[in-house]
Design a protein around this motif. Structure first.
Motif: not given
Length: 115
Positions: A1-21
């Motif tokens: 569960m910890k890996a899922i939570a950390w991956t999800y938070i990292a994905a939120l930050v990565a989506v913020t940097f996404a150039h594809l809107n």
């Protein structure tokens, strides 16, 4: 569960940097999809760390801060103070939902026979 939570938070930050809107925008003053995403992140973090509510709160404060900073780097603006208030509130609602779910799940697995 910890890996899922950390991956999800990292994905939120990565989506913020996404150039594809990939960021869903619903207008001002705040983004509803971002609030729902942070609520889900808070819930996942609370389920991942059921014995550490203070760590979960600090994790979400750090996550919201990282998202605001990454939003600044990606778009060039911090947003309004209302954006940060809504993000923190959504994260806290997620923590509350995660605590409720944790209490519902935990007693069922810890039941012992007294007979």
């Amino acid at each position: 569960m910890k890996a899922i939570a950390w991956t999800y938070i990292a994905a939120l930050v990565a989506v913020t940097f996404a150039h594809l809107n990939w960021q869903a925008e619903l207008g001002n003053p705040f983004d509803v999809y971002r609030a729902v995403a942070l609520c889900l992140a808070g819930m996942l973090a609370r389920l991942a760390y059921p014995q550490s509510p203070s760590f979960t709160c600090l994790l979400m404060i750090g996550s919201v801060s990282a998202l605001c900073f990454s939003h600044f780097l990606a778009n060039g603006n911090y947003g309004s103070p209302m954006d940060i208030i809504v993000a923190m509130t959504a994260a806290l609602w997620g923590i509350a939902l995660g605590a409720m779910l944790s209490r519902l799940i935990s007693p069922a697995s810890k039941r012992t026979a007294l007979y």
